[in-house]
Enzyme design. Sequence first.
Site, PDB file in Angstrom:
ATOM      1  N   THR A  28      15.944 106.609  72.582  1.00  0.00           N
ATOM      2  CA  THR A  28      15.257 106.776  71.293  1.00  0.00           C
ATOM      3  C   THR A  28      14.259 105.631  71.095  1.00  0.00           C
ATOM      4  O   THR A  28      14.545 104.499  71.515  1.00  0.00           O
ATOM      5  CB  THR A  28      16.298 106.756  70.151  1.00  0.00           C
ATOM      6  OG1 THR A  28      17.203 107.846  70.333  1.00  0.00           O
ATOM      7  CG2 THR A  28      15.634 106.904  68.781  1.00  0.00           C
ATOM      8  N   SER A  30       9.865 104.288  70.300  1.00  0.00           N
ATOM      9  CA  SER A  30       8.458 104.560  70.618  1.00  0.00           C
ATOM     10  C   SER A  30       8.188 104.533  72.123  1.00  0.00           C
ATOM     11  O   SER A  30       7.343 105.289  72.620  1.00  0.00           O
ATOM     12  CB  SER A  30       7.555 103.566  69.889  1.00  0.00           C
ATOM     13  OG  SER A  30       7.928 102.239  70.201  1.00  0.00           O
ATOM     14  N   ASP A  84      15.292  96.487  72.326  1.00  0.00           N
ATOM     15  CA  ASP A  84      14.624  95.552  71.422  1.00  0.00           C
ATOM     16  C   ASP A  84      14.485  94.178  72.060  1.00  0.00           C
ATOM     17  O   ASP A  84      13.531  93.455  71.794  1.00  0.00           O
ATOM     18  CB  ASP A  84      15.415  95.457  70.114  1.00  0.00           C
ATOM     19  CG  ASP A  84      15.496  96.812  69.435  1.00  0.00           C
ATOM     20  OD1 ASP A  84      14.432  97.348  69.102  1.00  0.00           O
ATOM     21  OD2 ASP A  84      16.599  97.348  69.303  1.00  0.00           O
ATOM     22  N   GLY A  97      16.125 101.204  66.217  1.00  0.00           N
ATOM     23  CA  GLY A  97      15.897 102.542  65.657  1.00  0.00           C
ATOM     24  C   GLY A  97      17.155 103.154  65.068  1.00  0.00           C
ATOM     25  O   GLY A  97      17.129 104.290  64.585  1.00  0.00           O
ATOM     26  N   GLU A 103      23.301 106.001  71.976  1.00  0.00           N
ATOM     27  CA  GLU A 103      22.660 105.385  73.152  1.00  0.00           C
ATOM     28  C   GLU A 103      23.703 104.724  74.044  1.00  0.00           C
ATOM     29  O   GLU A 103      23.650 104.836  75.274  1.00  0.00           O
ATOM     30  CB  GLU A 103      21.621 104.353  72.695  1.00  0.00           C
ATOM     31  CG  GLU A 103      20.421 104.987  72.014  1.00  0.00           C
ATOM     32  CD  GLU A 103      19.459 103.978  71.396  1.00  0.00           C
ATOM     33  OE1 GLU A 103      18.329 104.381  71.117  1.00  0.00           O
ATOM     34  OE2 GLU A 103      19.841 102.812  71.194  1.00  0.00           O
ATOM     35  N   LYS A 121       9.488  91.994  75.010  1.00  0.00           N
ATOM     36  CA  LYS A 121      10.930  92.174  74.775  1.00  0.00           C
ATOM     37  C   LYS A 121      11.794  91.302  75.695  1.00  0.00           C
ATOM     38  O   LYS A 121      13.001  91.220  75.498  1.00  0.00           O
ATOM     39  CB  LYS A 121      11.326  93.642  75.009  1.00  0.00           C
ATOM     40  CG  LYS A 121      10.447  94.684  74.327  1.00  0.00           C
ATOM     41  CD  LYS A 121      10.916  94.971  72.943  1.00  0.00           C
ATOM     42  CE  LYS A 121      10.217  96.110  72.250  1.00  0.00           C
ATOM     43  NZ  LYS A 121      10.590  97.416  72.719  1.00  0.00           N
TER      44      LYS A 121
HETATM   45  C1  5RP Z   1      16.762 102.608  69.159  1.00  0.00           C
HETATM   46  C2  5RP Z   1      16.616 101.575  70.210  1.00  0.00           C
HETATM   47  C3  5RP Z   1      15.290 101.438  70.875  1.00  0.00           C
HETATM   48  O1  5RP Z   1      15.467 101.534  72.248  1.00  0.00           O
HETATM   49  C4  5RP Z   1      14.701 100.111  70.562  1.00  0.00           C
HETATM   50  O2  5RP Z   1      14.673  99.962  69.148  1.00  0.00           O
HETATM   51  C5  5RP Z   1      13.299  99.953  71.136  1.00  0.00           C
HETATM   52  O3  5RP Z   1      12.409 100.772  70.456  1.00  0.00           O
HETATM   53  P1  5RP Z   1      10.859 100.819  70.780  1.00  0.00           P
HETATM   54  O4  5RP Z   1      10.727 101.483  72.108  1.00  0.00           O
HETATM   55  O5  5RP Z   1      10.284 101.641  69.647  1.00  0.00           O
HETATM   56  O6  5RP Z   1      10.333  99.415  70.780  1.00  0.00           O
HETATM   57  O7  5RP Z   1      17.521 100.874  70.558  1.00  0.00           O
HETATM   58  O8  5RP Z   1      18.026 102.577  68.569  1.00  0.00           O
END
Ligand code: 5RP
Length: 219
Positions: A28, A30, A84, A97, A103, A121
């Site tokens: 999940t 972007s 993240d 997210g 996940e 990251k």
């Molecule tokens: C969602 C997550 C996502 O993998 C994480 O927040 C990274 O998101 P993005 O690709 O939008 O930076 O753990 O629960």
Amino acid sequence: MDQAQKKRNAAKASLEYIQDGYILGIGTGSTVNALIELLPSVRNKIDAVVSSSVATTEKLEQLGFEVATLNAVGDLDLYIDGADEATKHMHLIKGGGGALTREKVLAGAARKFVCIIDDSKLVGMLGRFPLPIEVIPMAQSFVSRRLVRMRGQPIWRENFVTDNGNHILDVHNLQITNPLELESRINQIPGIVCVGIFANRPADVLLIAEDSGVRTIGA
Ligand code: 5RP
């Protein structure tokens, strides 16, 4: 290069891990959304796809993928997801997210977990990003007090309900020097559904998008 382009590059690099007849799990966020846009190009290789969130399911269905349940397919050949934060040891913080529980289930069910990130990251030590923790609503205050005892500063993610009907606490200021130990310790607090440290089941491969290209750690 902007961050969105790096996310697309990391997503594109993950396509080569998808082999014929694969049962694929999709995360999940972007970065994963960039992957979902590319998935139709490898549609013929995918036997079944399992999703980690309502949001991802909707996107997959819009592209004509039929989303299977984990119960129906058994284990996954491959799970692809963002993060993240990540270390070079492939320990992660996830849950920005709010989809961390599903996940973590899909990562646990996968033979291989490929994590796709841009280079912002990658960190030396986890914890700059507030640690997401999913809690059942009636335990929120109790869990918060326990986390304060562990020197964290839990902040309730207001106006947010997870796909499982629960709440998220974002815990600031934790020094995550030992992710394996902290993940296990936080898991012991009653009322917690899932902690966003992914260390006991880390990623197997990190694809890190940089200005110069996509760097791979792991195999
Ligand atoms: C969602 C997550 C996502 O993998 C994480 O927040 C990274 O998101 P993005 O690709 O939008 O930076 O753990 O629960």
